[in-house]
Design a protein around this motif. Structure first.
Motif, short mmCIF file in Angstrom:
data_model
loop_
_atom_site.label_atom_id
_atom_site.label_comp_id
_atom_site.label_asym_id
_atom_site.label_seq_id
_atom_site.Cartn_x
_atom_site.Cartn_y
_atom_site.Cartn_z
N PHE A 1 -6.52 -7.70 10.71
CA PHE A 1 -6.98 -8.84 11.51
C PHE A 1 -6.89 -10.13 10.69
O PHE A 1 -6.40 -11.16 11.18
N VAL A 2 -7.33 -10.07 9.44
CA VAL A 2 -7.29 -11.25 8.57
C VAL A 2 -5.84 -11.67 8.32
O VAL A 2 -5.49 -12.86 8.38
N LEU A 3 -4.98 -10.70 8.04
CA LEU A 3 -3.57 -10.99 7.82
C LEU A 3 -2.90 -11.54 9.07
O LEU A 3 -2.01 -12.39 9.00
N MET A 4 -3.32 -11.05 10.24
CA MET A 4 -2.75 -11.54 11.50
C MET A 4 -3.05 -13.03 11.67
O MET A 4 -2.19 -13.81 12.09
N ILE A 5 -4.27 -13.42 11.35
CA ILE A 5 -4.65 -14.84 11.41
C ILE A 5 -3.79 -15.65 10.45
O ILE A 5 -3.26 -16.73 10.79
N SER B 1 2.97 -19.27 10.72
CA SER B 1 4.12 -19.28 11.63
C SER B 1 4.12 -20.47 12.59
O SER B 1 5.18 -20.98 12.96
N LEU B 2 2.93 -20.91 12.99
CA LEU B 2 2.85 -21.99 13.98
C LEU B 2 3.59 -23.26 13.57
O LEU B 2 4.32 -23.84 14.40
N PRO B 3 3.46 -23.73 12.32
CA PRO B 3 4.21 -24.95 11.95
C PRO B 3 5.71 -24.72 11.86
O PRO B 3 6.49 -25.67 11.88
N ALA B 4 6.13 -23.45 11.75
CA ALA B 4 7.54 -23.15 11.52
C ALA B 4 8.35 -23.00 12.80
O ALA B 4 9.58 -23.04 12.75
N ILE B 5 7.69 -22.82 13.94
CA ILE B 5 8.45 -22.61 15.18
C ILE B 5 8.98 -23.94 15.69
O ILE B 5 8.45 -25.00 15.38
N VAL C 1 -13.52 -9.77 21.62
CA VAL C 1 -12.46 -9.98 22.61
C VAL C 1 -11.34 -10.84 22.01
O VAL C 1 -10.15 -10.56 22.20
N TRP C 2 -11.73 -11.89 21.28
CA TRP C 2 -10.73 -12.71 20.59
C TRP C 2 -9.92 -11.85 19.62
O TRP C 2 -8.69 -11.98 19.55
N LYS C 3 -10.62 -11.01 18.92
CA LYS C 3 -9.97 -10.16 17.92
C LYS C 3 -8.98 -9.21 18.58
O LYS C 3 -7.85 -9.05 18.12
N GLN C 4 -9.40 -8.59 19.67
CA GLN C 4 -8.53 -7.65 20.38
C GLN C 4 -7.31 -8.36 20.96
O GLN C 4 -6.19 -7.85 20.93
N ALA C 5 -7.54 -9.57 21.47
CA ALA C 5 -6.43 -10.33 22.06
C ALA C 5 -5.40 -10.73 21.01
O ALA C 5 -4.19 -10.66 21.26
N LEU C 6 -5.88 -11.11 19.83
CA LEU C 6 -4.98 -11.55 18.77
C LEU C 6 -4.15 -10.40 18.21
O LEU C 6 -2.98 -10.57 17.87
#
Length: 474
Positions: free
Chosen positions: A36-40, A46-50, A78-83
């Motif tokens: 979960f931490v790594l996903m964040i 990744s967001l600035p790179a797209i 729920v946030w965690k599961q969605a991410l």
């Protein structure tokens, strides 16, 4: 500094995928939290790179998801599961590029290029071979199919016909995008529909074959109608090439060696797909997970058997981490964002309106359901809405049982919609990449060159799967 961030993003993405796959067997809560931490971290990097349309779609999906979660006061769980809900797709994106290494460094390029140079000298033959090559290579490398096939087919003079080349590549890839387990789209479709890939795949392959036949028939008809179906190479040039091949034993030996390489590539590919299917059925492990693990291990077996293991290891250490993984940001943000959007719509209960609306439109007619879903997604794709958005939302909010159909039927509808959508949509990676190599606008490559093909193929496939349902096959 930029290089450090890029390298960190690559290593974090690979580490996340490896941990996720490992934890499917370890089932450790600590490793789960670490994922979960790594996903964040991966998303923030990744967001600035797209860039381009992926930036618009990705940011919009994540922004709307956050708004819905905040408005409906979603708890942290729920946030965690969605991410992390689409983490299996991140693993797939990360591992599948390793499968392209044997293709690029196994000695197959020269063999395929030689084949096109020697034998592909009419528009009709060119279309068949390019579309088949796109379907074949697309099974192994997914979205990397366009640049890879583009490099191969440049050996043929007919590649100067940008419309024919682009149509053949996009339609060829569409035939495997319906069913191939190595594509993220099929993994997503199977996940959201709850279908079994073993039952889905044969029917998906049938739809792919029919799509290929339609593409060829339309190309043949159009070329005959315009009188453009002709030998592009001059007759004396062809005769010279054929005589040269017949009169020189070294060319015979070289041609035989290259033919063996093509057969070798086909054999390894068949073994890979068969192994994925068998392991998935026997073990009960989700097909997308088997694909990710196969992509991580099978290339070592492949390159080891042909004596090129050091080349594989060198490419992984260099090109894979420095180039391939650095280009995954668009796909990661798109699919994770789509997953979060679907989760937020479901949590907010707005998704409850989708099956109600569909039910009022189609009643209990499976045929009308197919028409509304497929053509609805195709129209949205033509308008510039990336097909991942409606497919994720529809697949995540409707149940086949609510409409008297099976989950396999729903999966086929979504698979067909995806395949046709990416062939048409000016926002799909396939169309955008072909737009670049053909120096034409995405609207021309997608809508103008493939619009009629998508309309005809979608109509035929709807009739086909409706017929399959009537005889009890789906």
């Amino acid at each position: 500094m930029t290089e450090i961030i890029t390298r960190t993003r690559s290593l974090s993405t690979f580490g996340l995928s490896l941990l996720y796959l490992s934890n499917l067997f370890l089932k450790s809560e600590l490793v789960n939290e670490l994922c979960f931490v790594l996903m964040i971290a991966v998303m923030l990097l990744s967001l600035p790179a797209i860039s381009g349309i992926s930036r618009v779609i990705g940011y919009a999906s994540l922004g709307l998801s956050a708004v819905l979660f905040l408005l409906y006061r979603a708890p942290l769980s729920v946030w965690k599961q969605a991410l992390t809900g689409n983490l299996y797709l991140v693993a797939l994106f990360t591992m599948v590029p390793i499968l392209s290494i044997p293709i690029r460094h196994g000695g197959y390029y020269p063999a395929l290029q030689d084949f096109f140079r020697r034998y592909v000298y009419t528009n009709r033959r060119y279309y068949v071979m390019v579309s088949f090559t796109s379907a074949f290579v697309g099974v192994l490398v997914n979205l990397a199919v366009v640049p890879l096939v583009y490099q191969i087919v440049q050996a043929s003079e007919i590649s100067r016909n940008k419309k024919l080349m682009s149509s053949a590549i996009s339609r060829g890839f569409a035939t495997c995008a319906i069913w191939a387990p190595t594509t993220a789209a099929v993994a997503l479709v199977i996940q959201v529909s709850g279908a079994n890939w073993g039952r889905f795949a044969p029917l998906g392959i049938l739809c792919g074959v029919i799509s290929g036949i339609i593409g060829y028939a339309m190309t043949k008809f159009k070329e005959n109608e315009s009188g453009a179906l002709k030998h592009v190479l001059p007759e004396d040039t062809k005769a010279h090439l054929m005589d040269h091949s017949m009169d020189h034993s070294m060319d015979h030996l070289e041609g035989g060696s290259k033919l063996n390489k093509i057969i070798e590539l086909g054999a390894f590919s068949v073994v890979l797909i068969a192994a994925i299917a068998v392991i998935s059925v026997v073990t009960g492990i989700q097909t997308v997970i088997v694909v990710s693990m196969a992509a991580l291990t099978f290339p070592f077996l492949w390159m080891g058997l042909i004596g090129r293991l050091p080349v594989l290891i060198h490419d992984i250490k260099t090109s894979y981490f420095k180039n391939r993984l650095t280009k995954l940001s668009n796909e990661i943000v798109l699919f994770v964002g789509a997953g979060m959007l679907a989760s937020s719509i479901t949590f907010s209960e707005l998704g409850n309106y989708i099956p109600v609306a569909l039910s009022r439109l189609v009643g209990d007619s499976a045929f009308l359901l197919a028409v509304v879903v497929v053509f609805g997604i195709v129209v949205l794709s033509a308008l510039g809405v990336h097909p991942i958005i409606p497919i994720t939302i529809i697949g995540g909010t409707i149940q086949g049982s609510d409409f008297g159909v099976t989950s396999t039927y729903i999966a086929l509808l979504l698979g067909i919609s995806w395949s046709m959508g990416i062939t048409l949509s000016p926002t799909s990676a396939t169309v955008i990449t072909l737009s670049g190599v053909s120096s034409r606008s995405p609207l021309q490559v997608g809508l103008e060159w493939n619009g009629l093909y998508v309309l005809v193929t979608s109509s035929v496939l709807i009739v086909v799967i409706t017929g399959l349902r009537m005889v009890g096959w789906v």
